[in-house]
Design a protein around this motif. Structure first.
Motif, mmCIF file in Angstrom:
data_model
loop_
_atom_site.group_PDB
_atom_site.id
_atom_site.type_symbol
_atom_site.label_atom_id
_atom_site.label_comp_id
_atom_site.label_asym_id
_atom_site.label_seq_id
_atom_site.Cartn_x
_atom_site.Cartn_y
_atom_site.Cartn_z
ATOM 1 N N ARG A 109 0.833 -1.212 0.000
ATOM 2 C CA ARG A 109 0.000 0.000 0.000
ATOM 3 C C ARG A 109 0.867 1.261 0.000
ATOM 4 O O ARG A 109 0.561 2.244 -0.686
ATOM 5 C CB ARG A 109 -0.933 -0.010 1.219
ATOM 6 C CG ARG A 109 -2.093 -0.989 1.101
ATOM 7 C CD ARG A 109 -3.147 -0.704 2.157
ATOM 8 N NE ARG A 109 -2.612 -0.876 3.502
ATOM 9 C CZ ARG A 109 -2.634 -2.012 4.180
ATOM 10 N NH1 ARG A 109 -3.157 -3.103 3.621
ATOM 11 N NH2 ARG A 109 -2.142 -2.085 5.399
ATOM 12 N N ARG A 110 1.959 1.225 0.761
ATOM 13 C CA ARG A 110 2.837 2.396 0.825
ATOM 14 C C ARG A 110 3.474 2.684 -0.535
ATOM 15 O O ARG A 110 3.522 3.839 -0.987
ATOM 16 C CB ARG A 110 3.926 2.163 1.876
ATOM 17 C CG ARG A 110 4.843 3.358 2.100
ATOM 18 C CD ARG A 110 5.946 3.008 3.077
ATOM 19 N NE ARG A 110 6.841 2.006 2.530
ATOM 20 C CZ ARG A 110 7.814 2.278 1.657
ATOM 21 N NH1 ARG A 110 8.002 3.515 1.214
ATOM 22 N NH2 ARG A 110 8.601 1.311 1.226
ATOM 23 N N GLU A 123 0.888 4.120 -2.920
ATOM 24 C CA GLU A 123 0.617 5.530 -2.622
ATOM 25 C C GLU A 123 1.756 6.430 -3.088
ATOM 26 O O GLU A 123 1.528 7.546 -3.566
ATOM 27 C CB GLU A 123 0.383 5.702 -1.119
ATOM 28 C CG GLU A 123 -0.943 5.125 -0.643
ATOM 29 C CD GLU A 123 -1.116 5.265 0.855
ATOM 30 O OE1 GLU A 123 -0.184 5.790 1.503
ATOM 31 O OE2 GLU A 123 -2.165 4.841 1.376
ATOM 32 N N GLU A 124 3.003 5.935 -2.961
ATOM 33 C CA GLU A 124 4.131 6.747 -3.416
ATOM 34 C C GLU A 124 4.136 6.902 -4.932
ATOM 35 O O GLU A 124 4.434 7.980 -5.454
ATOM 36 C CB GLU A 124 5.445 6.109 -2.961
ATOM 37 C CG GLU A 124 5.725 6.267 -1.477
ATOM 38 C CD GLU A 124 7.037 5.627 -1.084
ATOM 39 O OE1 GLU A 124 7.698 5.057 -1.989
ATOM 40 O OE2 GLU A 124 7.406 5.696 0.106
ATOM 41 N N CYS A 144 1.485 6.166 -7.172
ATOM 42 C CA CYS A 144 0.229 6.613 -7.782
ATOM 43 C C CYS A 144 -0.411 7.779 -7.036
ATOM 44 O O CYS A 144 -1.329 8.420 -7.561
ATOM 45 C CB CYS A 144 -0.770 5.455 -7.836
ATOM 46 S SG CYS A 144 -0.170 4.038 -8.770
ATOM 47 N N GLY A 145 0.042 8.031 -5.829
ATOM 48 C CA GLY A 145 -0.553 9.110 -5.058
ATOM 49 C C GLY A 145 -1.795 8.647 -4.321
ATOM 50 O O GLY A 145 -2.382 7.607 -4.621
ATOM 51 N N SER A 146 -2.198 9.436 -3.370
ATOM 52 C CA SER A 146 -3.394 9.100 -2.597
ATOM 53 C C SER A 146 -4.639 9.427 -3.421
ATOM 54 O O SER A 146 -4.617 10.311 -4.287
ATOM 55 C CB SER A 146 -3.408 9.896 -1.287
ATOM 56 O OG SER A 146 -3.372 11.290 -1.569
ATOM 57 N N PRO A 147 -5.739 8.733 -3.196
ATOM 58 C CA PRO A 147 -6.962 9.014 -3.969
ATOM 59 C C PRO A 147 -7.490 10.421 -3.694
ATOM 60 O O PRO A 147 -7.454 10.915 -2.563
ATOM 61 C CB PRO A 147 -7.935 7.927 -3.489
ATOM 62 C CG PRO A 147 -7.406 7.476 -2.175
ATOM 63 C CD PRO A 147 -5.928 7.632 -2.237
ATOM 64 N N ARG A 148 -7.959 11.052 -4.742
ATOM 65 C CA ARG A 148 -8.481 12.421 -4.634
ATOM 66 C C ARG A 148 -10.002 12.393 -4.473
ATOM 67 O O ARG A 148 -10.677 11.480 -4.953
ATOM 68 C CB ARG A 148 -8.117 13.217 -5.887
ATOM 69 C CG ARG A 148 -6.636 13.244 -6.213
ATOM 70 C CD ARG A 148 -5.849 14.017 -5.178
ATOM 71 N NE ARG A 148 -4.435 14.067 -5.511
ATOM 72 C CZ ARG A 148 -3.899 14.996 -6.303
ATOM 73 N NH1 ARG A 148 -4.658 15.920 -6.864
ATOM 74 N NH2 ARG A 148 -2.596 14.981 -6.538
ATOM 75 N N ASN A 149 -10.511 13.424 -3.835
ATOM 76 C CA ASN A 149 -11.954 13.584 -3.674
ATOM 77 C C ASN A 149 -12.495 14.301 -4.910
ATOM 78 O O ASN A 149 -12.304 15.510 -5.085
ATOM 79 C CB ASN A 149 -12.248 14.384 -2.399
ATOM 80 C CG ASN A 149 -13.734 14.445 -2.105
ATOM 81 O OD1 ASN A 149 -14.525 13.741 -2.732
ATOM 82 N ND2 ASN A 149 -14.118 15.295 -1.157
ATOM 83 N N TYR A 201 -2.452 13.408 -13.337
ATOM 84 C CA TYR A 201 -2.483 11.973 -13.627
ATOM 85 C C TYR A 201 -1.842 11.657 -14.983
ATOM 86 O O TYR A 201 -1.131 10.664 -15.141
ATOM 87 C CB TYR A 201 -3.926 11.456 -13.606
ATOM 88 C CG TYR A 201 -4.466 11.219 -12.210
ATOM 89 C CD1 TYR A 201 -3.620 10.904 -11.159
ATOM 90 C CD2 TYR A 201 -5.836 11.301 -11.946
ATOM 91 C CE1 TYR A 201 -4.109 10.691 -9.889
ATOM 92 C CE2 TYR A 201 -6.332 11.084 -10.673
ATOM 93 C CZ TYR A 201 -5.459 10.778 -9.645
ATOM 94 O OH TYR A 201 -5.944 10.564 -8.383
#
Length: 208
Positions: free
Chosen positions: A71-72, A75-76, A78-83, A99
């Protein structure tokens, strides 16, 4: 009375021997247990259960650690999911641009890694070939498996296509049959008789 006393004495002797045998068996079992020492079968069984339980816990922790590491890394990269539900049009355009830039960079990195991998694979093959040449060994190339029955069927089909029944028929001339018939109808010379036999026959008939 004497018989009763003899029976009692015999019974007492039997009981005494039984007690001695029982005592020896108990002593032998105690000595056997003493030889085993600290690790009795029950303790061994408990120890196995504890080791299995400990191994299961360690395996579960290792799986959780790998999942967290995965998961880490995601996230590094692809980045964290955006709202996206509350984002405005300008924010959505900015997110799409980010993106796209990330995707473009990752595709470039992927191409570079694939190229490096191909170059290394070719270098490994060249080194293996050089080593085999030095050892005097010839490496057989990987051959494609071909069924032996396919070649036979192909040859049979080719022969069947080339085969012409009319061309294979033997040409027979009519003269061959006529000659055979004439030879059959022609009488042999001995059946015809000699040239003077007819005249002799007439003279014999005249004299008669």
């Amino acid at each position: 009375m004497a018989d009763d006393e003899a029976k009692k004495a015999k019974q007492a002797e039997i009981e005494r021997k039984r007690a001695e045998v029982r005592k020896r068996m108990e002593e032998a079992s105690k000595a056997k247990k003493a030889k085993k020492g600290f690790m009795t079968p029950e303790r061994k069984k408990k120890l196995r259960l504890l080791l299995r339980k400990k191994a299961a816990e360690e395996l579960k922790k290792e799986q959780e650690r790998k999942a967290a590491e995965r998961r880490r890394i995601i996230e590094e990269r692809c980045g964290s999911p955006r709202n996206l539900s509350d984002a405005s049009e300008a924010e959505l355009q900015t997110i799409c641009k980010q993106y796209w830039e990330r995707l473009y960079k990752l595709e470039g990195d992927k191409f570079d890694l694939e190229h490096v991998q191909k170059v290394k694979a070719q270098e490994i093959n060249d080194l293996n070939a050089q080593v085999n040449d030095l050892r005097g060994k010839f490496v057989k190339p990987a051959l494609k498996k071909v069924s032996k029955y396919e070649n036979k069927f192909a040859k049979l089909q080719k022969k069947a296509a080339e085969f012409n029944f009319r061309n294979q028929l033997k040409v027979v001339k009519k003269k061959e049959f006529t000659l055979e018939e004439e030879e059959k109808e022609k009488k042999p010379d001995w059946s015809k008789g000699k040239p003077g036999d007819a005249k002799v026959k007439e003279e014999v008939e005249a004299e008669a």
